[in-house]
Design a protein around this motif. Structure first.
Motif, PDB file in Angstrom:
ATOM      1  N   GLN A 355       9.934  17.519 -18.298  1.00 36.84           N
ATOM      2  CA  GLN A 355      11.130  16.886 -17.748  1.00 36.84           C
ATOM      3  C   GLN A 355      12.156  17.923 -17.288  1.00 36.84           C
ATOM      4  OE1 GLN A 355       9.927  15.570 -21.054  1.00 36.84           O
ATOM      5  NE2 GLN A 355       8.563  14.639 -19.559  1.00 36.84           N
ATOM      6  N   GLY A 356      11.659  18.966 -16.654  1.00 31.76           N
ATOM      7  CA  GLY A 356      12.517  20.008 -16.106  1.00 31.76           C
ATOM      8  C   GLY A 356      12.801  21.156 -17.054  1.00 31.76           C
ATOM      9  N   GLY A 357      12.378  21.069 -18.306  1.00 31.33           N
ATOM     10  CA  GLY A 357      12.690  22.116 -19.288  1.00 31.33           C
ATOM     11  C   GLY A 357      11.676  23.229 -19.326  1.00 31.33           C
ATOM     12  N   ALA A 358      11.270  23.712 -18.158  1.00 31.85           N
ATOM     13  CA  ALA A 358      10.297  24.795 -18.040  1.00 31.85           C
ATOM     14  C   ALA A 358      10.443  25.408 -16.657  1.00 31.85           C
ATOM     15  CB  ALA A 358       8.875  24.273 -18.249  1.00 31.85           C
ATOM     16  N   LYS A 359       9.738  26.523 -16.421  1.00 34.44           N
ATOM     17  CA  LYS A 359       9.725  27.135 -15.092  1.00 34.44           C
ATOM     18  C   LYS A 359       8.295  27.531 -14.744  1.00 34.44           C
ATOM     19  CE  LYS A 359      14.401  29.150 -15.223  1.00 34.44           C
ATOM     20  NZ  LYS A 359      15.187  30.407 -15.072  1.00 34.44           N
ATOM     21  N   PRO A 360       7.962  27.510 -13.454  1.00 33.16           N
ATOM     22  CA  PRO A 360       6.615  27.917 -13.033  1.00 33.16           C
ATOM     23  C   PRO A 360       6.370  29.395 -13.311  1.00 33.16           C
ATOM     24  CG  PRO A 360       7.710  26.651 -11.312  1.00 33.16           C
ATOM     25  CD  PRO A 360       8.760  26.980 -12.329  1.00 33.16           C
ATOM     26  N   ASN A 361       5.125  29.707 -13.612  1.00 30.40           N
ATOM     27  CA  ASN A 361       4.724  31.085 -13.872  1.00 30.40           C
ATOM     28  C   ASN A 361       3.935  31.664 -12.715  1.00 30.40           C
ATOM     29  OD1 ASN A 361       5.745  31.412 -16.504  1.00 30.40           O
ATOM     30  ND2 ASN A 361       3.983  30.344 -17.377  1.00 30.40           N
ATOM     31  N   GLY A 362       4.092  32.975 -12.515  1.00 26.64           N
ATOM     32  CA  GLY A 362       3.134  33.744 -11.751  1.00 26.64           C
ATOM     33  C   GLY A 362       2.100  34.293 -12.717  1.00 26.64           C
ATOM     34  N   LYS A 522      -7.022  39.939  -4.643  1.00 23.79           N
ATOM     35  CA  LYS A 522      -8.394  39.914  -5.146  1.00 23.79           C
ATOM     36  C   LYS A 522      -8.833  38.517  -5.577  1.00 23.79           C
ATOM     37  CE  LYS A 522      -9.348  44.429  -5.228  1.00 23.79           C
ATOM     38  NZ  LYS A 522     -10.571  45.062  -4.662  1.00 23.79           N
ATOM     39  N   GLY A 523      -7.844  37.657  -5.873  1.00 25.36           N
ATOM     40  CA  GLY A 523      -8.152  36.345  -6.437  1.00 25.36           C
ATOM     41  C   GLY A 523      -8.078  36.425  -7.948  1.00 25.36           C
ATOM     42  N   PRO A 524      -6.956  36.034  -8.556  1.00 27.11           N
ATOM     43  CA  PRO A 524      -6.794  36.188 -10.005  1.00 27.11           C
ATOM     44  C   PRO A 524      -7.779  35.313 -10.779  1.00 27.11           C
ATOM     45  CG  PRO A 524      -5.029  34.839  -9.096  1.00 27.11           C
ATOM     46  CD  PRO A 524      -5.791  35.392  -7.923  1.00 27.11           C
ATOM     47  N   MET A 525      -8.146  35.776 -11.982  1.00 20.53           N
ATOM     48  CA  MET A 525      -9.020  34.981 -12.837  1.00 20.53           C
ATOM     49  C   MET A 525      -8.262  34.401 -14.036  1.00 20.53           C
ATOM     50  SD  MET A 525      -8.981  37.230 -15.446  1.00 20.53           S
ATOM     51  CE  MET A 525      -9.998  36.257 -16.521  1.00 20.53           C
ATOM     52  N   PHE A 526      -6.963  34.672 -14.105  1.00 14.64           N
ATOM     53  CA  PHE A 526      -6.117  34.183 -15.197  1.00 14.64           C
ATOM     54  C   PHE A 526      -4.843  33.660 -14.553  1.00 14.64           C
ATOM     55  CE2 PHE A 526      -2.836  35.186 -18.499  1.00 14.64           C
ATOM     56  CZ  PHE A 526      -3.295  34.340 -19.488  1.00 14.64           C
ATOM     57  N   MET A 527      -4.608  32.350 -14.687  1.00 14.72           N
ATOM     58  CA  MET A 527      -3.534  31.711 -13.935  1.00 14.72           C
ATOM     59  C   MET A 527      -2.638  30.907 -14.873  1.00 14.72           C
ATOM     60  SD  MET A 527      -5.971  30.380 -10.827  1.00 14.72           S
ATOM     61  CE  MET A 527      -7.527  31.252 -10.607  1.00 14.72           C
ATOM     62  N   PRO A 528      -1.598  31.510 -15.431  1.00 16.99           N
ATOM     63  CA  PRO A 528      -0.649  30.764 -16.269  1.00 16.99           C
ATOM     64  C   PRO A 528       0.010  29.640 -15.470  1.00 16.99           C
ATOM     65  CG  PRO A 528      -0.360  33.139 -16.529  1.00 16.99           C
ATOM     66  CD  PRO A 528      -1.264  32.940 -15.355  1.00 16.99           C
ATOM     67  N   LEU A 529       0.266  28.529 -16.118  1.00 14.96           N
ATOM     68  CA  LEU A 529       0.877  27.393 -15.434  1.00 14.96           C
ATOM     69  C   LEU A 529       2.389  27.459 -15.520  1.00 14.96           C
ATOM     70  CD1 LEU A 529      -1.596  24.516 -16.384  1.00 14.96           C
ATOM     71  CD2 LEU A 529      -1.714  26.179 -14.516  1.00 14.96           C
ATOM     72  N   VAL A 530       2.977  27.032 -16.628  1.00 17.02           N
ATOM     73  CA  VAL A 530       4.435  27.072 -16.767  1.00 17.02           C
ATOM     74  C   VAL A 530       4.784  27.483 -18.193  1.00 17.02           C
ATOM     75  CG1 VAL A 530       4.702  25.239 -15.061  1.00 17.02           C
ATOM     76  CG2 VAL A 530       4.708  24.649 -17.485  1.00 17.02           C
ATOM     77  N   THR A 531       5.945  28.079 -18.354  1.00 15.05           N
ATOM     78  CA  THR A 531       6.467  28.403 -19.683  1.00 15.05           C
ATOM     79  C   THR A 531       7.728  27.586 -19.917  1.00 15.05           C
ATOM     80  OG1 THR A 531       5.551  30.636 -19.828  1.00 15.05           O
ATOM     81  CG2 THR A 531       7.549  30.192 -21.093  1.00 15.05           C
ATOM     82  N   PRO A 532       7.741  26.792 -21.002  1.00 15.76           N
ATOM     83  CA  PRO A 532       8.917  25.959 -21.287  1.00 15.76           C
ATOM     84  C   PRO A 532       9.931  26.665 -22.170  1.00 15.76           C
ATOM     85  CG  PRO A 532       7.161  25.390 -22.789  1.00 15.76           C
ATOM     86  CD  PRO A 532       6.615  26.476 -21.878  1.00 15.76           C
ATOM     87  N   PHE A 533      11.069  26.025 -22.338  1.00 15.83           N
ATOM     88  CA  PHE A 533      12.033  26.408 -23.354  1.00 15.83           C
ATOM     89  C   PHE A 533      11.680  25.676 -24.648  1.00 15.83           C
ATOM     90  CE2 PHE A 533      14.248  27.010 -19.349  1.00 15.83           C
ATOM     91  CZ  PHE A 533      14.879  28.227 -19.535  1.00 15.83           C
ATOM     92  N   SER A 534      11.969  26.317 -25.775  1.00 11.47           N
ATOM     93  CA  SER A 534      11.714  25.656 -27.054  1.00 11.47           C
ATOM     94  C   SER A 534      12.789  24.604 -27.318  1.00 11.47           C
ATOM     95  CB  SER A 534      11.715  26.680 -28.193  1.00 11.47           C
ATOM     96  OG  SER A 534      13.000  27.253 -28.340  1.00 11.47           O
ATOM     97  N   ARG A 535      12.396  23.576 -28.061  1.00 13.44           N
ATOM     98  CA  ARG A 535      13.332  22.532 -28.482  1.00 13.44           C
ATOM     99  C   ARG A 535      13.038  22.214 -29.948  1.00 13.44           C
ATOM    100  NH1 ARG A 535      11.023  20.298 -23.752  1.00 13.44           N
ATOM    101  NH2 ARG A 535      12.379  20.155 -21.935  1.00 13.44           N
ATOM    102  N   THR A 536      13.238  23.175 -30.835  1.00 10.16           N
ATOM    103  CA  THR A 536      12.904  22.970 -32.240  1.00 10.16           C
ATOM    104  C   THR A 536      14.080  22.349 -32.971  1.00 10.16           C
ATOM    105  OG1 THR A 536      11.426  24.882 -32.181  1.00 10.16           O
ATOM    106  CG2 THR A 536      12.060  24.047 -34.347  1.00 10.16           C
ATOM    107  N   LEU A 537      13.806  21.215 -33.611  1.00  6.79           N
ATOM    108  CA  LEU A 537      14.806  20.520 -34.414  1.00  6.79           C
ATOM    109  C   LEU A 537      14.591  20.839 -35.883  1.00  6.79           C
ATOM    110  CD1 LEU A 537      14.529  17.050 -32.652  1.00  6.79           C
ATOM    111  CD2 LEU A 537      16.424  18.657 -32.429  1.00  6.79           C
ATOM    112  N   TYR A 538      15.709  20.876 -36.633  1.00  5.33           N
ATOM    113  CA  TYR A 538      15.656  21.151 -38.069  1.00  5.33           C
ATOM    114  C   TYR A 538      16.413  20.075 -38.826  1.00  5.33           C
ATOM    115  CZ  TYR A 538      14.081  25.798 -36.691  1.00  5.33           C
ATOM    116  OH  TYR A 538      13.360  26.832 -36.152  1.00  5.33           O
TER     117      TYR A 538
END
Length: 564
Positions: A355-362, A522-538
């Motif tokens: 829901q928008g709480g991440a960004k695309p990765n290279g 060359k054509g990468p063989m490892f393609m990360p998708l997105v990295t989110p922000f953490s939302r840890t509740l305590y």
């Protein structure tokens, strides 16, 4: 604070004794609350913004936790061979010489090495002074209750070097000059020499995958203990019988822990729960004390209705990635790899999973130095299913291609939510996917041994650009031909290796970015998708959770206490 000024402090390699002592304090970058530095311990406490003022820490109580992450079924709790849930436990049981936070590079956590400083007389030599009094916890594993010293570190590094399955082999096997590894006569000084200048030394020396157990546990007749137990000089231990694979684990307080009065908590009781709704129910019932919310909407729902609070919202530094094995067709064809690359619409994962709480990765994820600027990613990996179909046609003469992809059946990192989106995107781009779902244990076994053609894969936390690049190296991310095939290209290997030897920050960032551009060609063989922000509740009675330090926080759980 600019990215350049923030990271330059981390990237500098040659550090004099005076310089290292001077930065033993802390910067406020990325941290909610900064407490006073203790010159005696050589550490600075960094906490989340816990609600209210509750006075001095209270000792006692047990921390309850629930997690979907299981232990490594092959190696259990082995601190050098296991992965999956293992590193979170290793940091609590064992020691490192010193941990330097990659997220907040001003912060050092001196552990088995004391705070009298680290000497680097040249860029190939690191001299550590051992802290007296780092004592092994009482145990039934046959380990003497004694102080750890330099001999334990030497035994650790020799063991890692002897095993191609060791997760820290990339560091120790390739860079340590092991014949030159030397302890003083009293074992209170350790000298490590490396073969070439290595930009990531101070980060890697403190990673949880190369923690230092007592040398007695590293003897061949004792190593089996690591399958389900562990003891060292860390704040907690795991007794025999306290770990049941796939069900639960209990950590007990080390009464000999060298930081006086710590850990505050008597122990951790962790249960394994794979279903997200069950995890949330456990948290609402206060049967677990923390919970990783999946969205901002869930955070609002829970904080509005229950006495809980949101901890730090840092990047998670991890991601789901599409990984292919170039030793198996059709992935040995760069056009097919590029077709898969252009099939991925990362923004859809950002919008639908987070829901928008991440960004695309290279190739290098967005939250570490050396990542390609978000605005430039379309230049290299643009979402373009029409291009994917064109590349498939060029490679095969056909409009579509059949590929087999395997993955773990898991809710970890929202993998179950990524999966249907990914499969639809691949189908839209001309890939007919032969689906091969596995249980997490089976997936990890085949992923480790590279017994796969392609995987929608889980990953550990990567706080630097090094490992995402190393996935493309012929030796793989662990440096010992496990997990990934790389591109099997010696020129690419040389390019990646060269980035590690550059000690100037600006020059290295450019080299990392240039290396990625070459990988795209060359054509990468490892393609990360997105990295989110953490939302840890305590729960609102949990106090002093480390924040803003990345994985360094795993070594600071002795500071957490319960106000109840």
């Amino acid at each position: 604070m600019s990215t350049k000024s923030y990271w330059q402090q981390f990237e500098r390699q040659r550090i004099s004794r005076r310089r290292l002592l001077a930065v033993g304090g802390a910067s406020a970058a990325g941290v909610a609350v900064v407490a006073a530095c203790s010159s005696k311990s050589g550490t600075t406490s960094k906490k989340t913004g816990t609600p209210g003022t509750s006075g001095p820490p209270k000792a006692g109580g047990r921390y309850k936790a629930a997690t979907p992450i299981v232990a490594d079924s092959t190696f259990g709790l082995d601190p050098h061979l296991a992965i999956a849930a293992g590193p979170a436990y290793f940091a609590r049981m064992y020691n490192v010489l010193v941990n330097r936070s990659a997220v907040n590079p001003d912060y050092y956590y001196y552990d088995l090495a004391n705070d009298s400083g680290l000497e680097t007389p040249d860029e190939l030599t690191y001299i550590f002074t051992i802290r007296p009094g780092v004592k092994v916890a009482p145990n039934s594993l046959g380990v003497p209750v004694r102080d750890l010293d330099a001999s334990d570190a030497i035994a650790t590094y020799n063991r890692i070097n002897a095993s191609s399955l060791a997760n820290a082999c990339q560091f120790v096997c390739q860079y340590f000059d092991l014949p030159a590894l030397q302890a003083s006569a009293d074992n209170m000084t350790l000298t490590i020499k490396i073969k070439v200048p290595y930009a990531w030394f101070l980060y890697n020396i403190g990673r949880a995958i190369q923690t230092i157990p007592p040398k007695e546990l590293l003897e061949p007749d004792k190593a089996a203990v690591f399958k389900n137990a562990g003891v060292g000089g860390g704040p907690y231990k795991i007794d025999q019988g306290a770990f049941v694979e796939g069900e639960r684990v209990a950590l007990e307080r080390n009464p000999n822990y060298y930081r006086a009065g710590k850990p505050y908590i008597d122990g951790y009781d962790v249960v394994i729960i794979s279903d997200r709704s069950a995890l949330q129910a456990q948290f609402i019932a206060q049967s677990s004390y923390d919970y990783g919310a999946s969205s901002e909407a869930e955070v609002k729902q829970l904080t509005d209705q229950h006495p809980v609070y949101l901890g730090s919202q840092d990047p998670t530094y991890t991601f789901i990635a599409f990984t292919v094995n170039v030793t198996q067709p059709p992935w040995n064809d760069p056009n097919i790899r590029k077709a898969a690359m252009h099939a991925i619409n990362r923004q859809e994962f950002v919008d639908r999973v987070y829901q928008g709480g991440a960004k695309p990765n290279g190739i290098v994820h967005w939250c570490v130095s050396g990542a390609i600027d978000q605005n430039d990613l379309d230049t290299y990996q643009k979402y373009d299913p029409a291009m994917s179909k064109k590349l498939i046609k060029q490679a095969t003469g056909q409009d579509r291609i059949k590929v087999k992809i395997f993955w773990p059946q898991s809710t970890i990192e929202e993998h179950d939510q990524h999966l249907p989106i990914f499969l639809k995107q691949m189908d839209d781009a001309g890939f007919d996917v032969d689906q091969d779902p596995r249980d997490l244990v089976g997936w990890l076994t085949d992923y480790r041994t590279k017994t796969y053609g392609a995987s929608l894969a889980l990953n550990q936390i990567y706080e630097t650009a090094e490992i995402p690049l190393d996935f493309h190296h012929s030796k793989g991310p662990a440096g010992s031909n496990i997990y990934a095939s790389g591109l099997q290209d010696t020129a690419i290997d040389d390019l990646i290796d060269a980035t590690k030897r550059i000690t100037d920050f600006d020059t290295r960032v450019k080299a990392i970015q240039d290396a990625q551009k070459t990988l795209y060609e060359k054509g990468p063989m490892f393609m990360p998708l997105v990295t989110p922000f953490s939302r840890t509740l305590y729960q609102n009675f949990v106090r002093d959770v480390p924040a803003g330090l990345g994985t360094t926080g795993l070594f600071l759980t002795q500071d957490i206490w319960l106000d109840k």
